[in-house]
Design an enzyme around this catalytic site. Structure first.
Site, PDB file in Angstrom:
ATOM      1  N   ILE A 193      17.576  -2.853   7.190  1.00  0.00           N
ATOM      2  CA  ILE A 193      16.701  -3.590   8.115  1.00  0.00           C
ATOM      3  C   ILE A 193      16.429  -5.016   7.647  1.00  0.00           C
ATOM      4  CG2 ILE A 193      15.629  -1.532   9.099  1.00  0.00           C
ATOM      5  CD1 ILE A 193      13.235  -1.967   7.254  1.00  0.00           C
ATOM      6  N   THR A 249      -0.989  -1.905   4.431  1.00  0.00           N
ATOM      7  CA  THR A 249      -1.728  -1.392   3.280  1.00  0.00           C
ATOM      8  C   THR A 249      -3.127  -1.980   3.125  1.00  0.00           C
ATOM      9  OG1 THR A 249      -1.677  -1.299   0.839  1.00  0.00           O
ATOM     10  CG2 THR A 249      -0.603  -3.168   1.863  1.00  0.00           C
ATOM     11  N   ASP A 250      -3.982  -1.229   2.456  1.00  0.00           N
ATOM     12  CA  ASP A 250      -5.301  -1.718   2.072  1.00  0.00           C
ATOM     13  C   ASP A 250      -5.213  -2.851   1.052  1.00  0.00           C
ATOM     14  OD1 ASP A 250      -4.229   0.271   0.323  1.00  0.00           O
ATOM     15  OD2 ASP A 250      -6.169   0.458  -0.672  1.00  0.00           O
ATOM     16  N   TRP A 275      -3.741   4.750  -0.475  1.00  0.00           N
ATOM     17  CA  TRP A 275      -3.658   5.861  -1.438  1.00  0.00           C
ATOM     18  C   TRP A 275      -2.879   7.056  -0.871  1.00  0.00           C
ATOM     19  CZ3 TRP A 275      -8.715   6.594  -4.719  1.00  0.00           C
ATOM     20  CH2 TRP A 275      -9.162   5.350  -5.194  1.00  0.00           C
ATOM     21  N   TYR A 289       2.790  -7.087  -4.197  1.00  0.00           N
ATOM     22  CA  TYR A 289       2.938  -6.070  -3.150  1.00  0.00           C
ATOM     23  C   TYR A 289       2.047  -6.392  -1.955  1.00  0.00           C
ATOM     24  CZ  TYR A 289       2.037  -1.624  -0.763  1.00  0.00           C
ATOM     25  OH  TYR A 289       1.856  -0.650   0.194  1.00  0.00           O
ATOM     26  N   GLN A 336       7.664   9.118   1.636  1.00  0.00           N
ATOM     27  CA  GLN A 336       6.636  10.135   1.898  1.00  0.00           C
ATOM     28  C   GLN A 336       6.303  10.240   3.385  1.00  0.00           C
ATOM     29  OE1 GLN A 336       3.460  10.586  -1.410  1.00  0.00           O
ATOM     30  NE2 GLN A 336       3.846   8.388  -1.334  1.00  0.00           N
ATOM     31  N   LYS A 366       3.196  -7.627   1.891  1.00  0.00           N
ATOM     32  CA  LYS A 366       2.809  -6.827   3.056  1.00  0.00           C
ATOM     33  C   LYS A 366       2.022  -7.676   4.059  1.00  0.00           C
ATOM     34  CE  LYS A 366       3.371  -2.989   3.754  1.00  0.00           C
ATOM     35  NZ  LYS A 366       4.477  -2.303   4.503  1.00  0.00           N
TER      36      LYS A 366
END
Length: 285
Positions: free
Chosen positions: A39, A103-104, A153, A127, A12, A131
Site C-alpha cells: 500500500i 492511535t492514542d 493498548w 510512531y 492483531q 500516525k
C-alpha cells in the site's frame, strides 16, 4: 455483496476481522498484507482496488514497533503516513468507503481528563508523529464516507502483545516489575474489529470524521498485568515501578485515556469493560 479490502490482515486487528468474516456474508473480503499488496505503492494499490472493484477499505496496516521506530523513521513513515495518503487518494478517486485506524499516541498525555477527538494533538515519539501525519493526509484528501478510529493498548489472541508477554514471562519468573504511572485503557482487538464491521453501513459523511474507541474503564500497565494474573490464577508477584525506572528509546504518554462518547452516540453502540473483554480473550488464548 460489497467487496471489502482489509490491509494489515496478519496483524492483531486484521486477524480478528478475518476470524469474524464468516459471520458477515454481506461482504466479500480481500485480506492482504505487505506480501500481497504494497500500500506504499500508489499504482499497485490503485490497480488492485479497481481490478477487484473494492467498495470498502479497512486499513489495519501500521508500523507499531514504537521503540524501533526511533531508528527506522523512514519505514515507519512509509507505512503510517505515505500508505494512508495513498489509501485516501484511491478512496476518493474510486468512491471507496474507508475506515482508517490510528492511535492514542497522537496525544502527549499531559492532561488528566479523557481526550476528546477535537483536543490538540502533540505526539512525543516517532510512531505517534507518523500516525498523526497519516491522519492529516487523509483529512486533506478528504474522501467522502471516510473515518479515523483512534484506539489504544491493543491486544488479541493473535500476534504479540502485552497479555501474551505477561503470560510468557510468568512461566519463568515469580516476580515482575511493571510500570504503574502510565494510564490508559486496554482494547481487545476483537471488540474493535466487530465495531468496524458493524458500522460500515452506517458511515455517511461528506468529510473525514475522527472517533475514539477503546474498552470502557481505566488502568495502568500494572493494573493490566495484575488482572491478567488474577484471572488466570497465576502466582506471580508484581512490583509497581515508575516510567523513569524503565527507560525506553521512545517516550510514552503518561495519560492516554480517550473519551468515547462520540462513537457511542453516533453509531449507537455499547462498549464492554476492559476486564470483561480480557476474560473473553484469555478464554481464546
Amino acid at each position: 455483496m460489497s467487496n471489502v479490502l482489509v490491509t494489515g490482515a496478519n496483524g492483531q486487528l486484521g486477524s480478528e476481522i478475518k476470524d469474524l468474516a464468516p459471520n458477515y456474508n454481506q461482504y466479500h473480503f480481500f485480506f492482504t498484507d505487505v506480501e500481497d499488496l504494497n500500500i506504499t505503492n500508489p499504482k499497485e494499490l490503485d490497480v488492485f482496488c479497481s481490478t477487484n472493484k473494492i467498495q470498502v477499505i479497512l486499513n489495519c496496516a501500521a508500523y507499531t514497533a514504537v521503540d524501533k521506530a526511533e531508528e527506522e523513521v523512514d519505514v515507519c513513515n512509509a507505512v503510517n503516513n505515505i500508505a494512508t495518503l495513498n489509501l485516501a487518494k484511491v478512496a476518493k478517486a474510486q468512491n471507496i468507503k474507508l475506515i482508517h485506524t490510528s492511535t492514542d499516541y497522537v496525544f502527549d498525555g499531559k492532561k488528566y481528563i479523557p481526550f476528546k477527538e477535537e483536543d490538540t494533538t502533540n505526539p512525543i515519539n516517532t510512531y505517534g508523529k507518523t500516525k498523526l501525519l497519516g491522519e492529516e493526509a487523509l483529512k486533506k484528501i478528504n474522501p467522502v464516507n471516510s473515518i479515523i478510529i483512534r484506539t489504544s493498548w491493543v491486544y488479541s489472541s493473535f500476534g504479540n502483545n502485552f497479555v501474551k508477554t505477561m503470560l510468557k514471562l510468568a512461566q519463568d519468573r515469580n516476580q515482575l516489575s511493571i510500570i504503574a504511572d502510565q494510564i490508559g485503557t486496554p482494547t481487545y482487538a476483537y471488540d474493535l474489529a466487530k465495531i468496524m464491521l458493524n458500522i460500515i453501513p452506517k458511515i455517511n459523511s461528506s468529510k473525514v470524521h475522527v472517533y475514539h474507541y477503546a474498552n470502557e474503564g481505566v488502568a495502568s500497565w500494572y493494573d493490566f498485568a495484575f488482572e491478567i494474573f488474577h484471572q488466570t490464577s497465576i502466582n506471580c508477584k508484581i512490583l509497581p515501578i515508575e516510567t523513569k525506572d524503565y527507560p525506553t528509546a521512545a517516550e510514552r504518554p503518561l495519560y492516554s485515556v480517550m473519551n468515547k462518547s462520540k462513537i457511542k452516540n453516533t453509531f449507537e453502540i455499547e462498549i464492554p469493560h476492559w476486564k470483561i473483554s480480557l476474560a473473553n480473550c484469555l478464554k481464546k488464548i
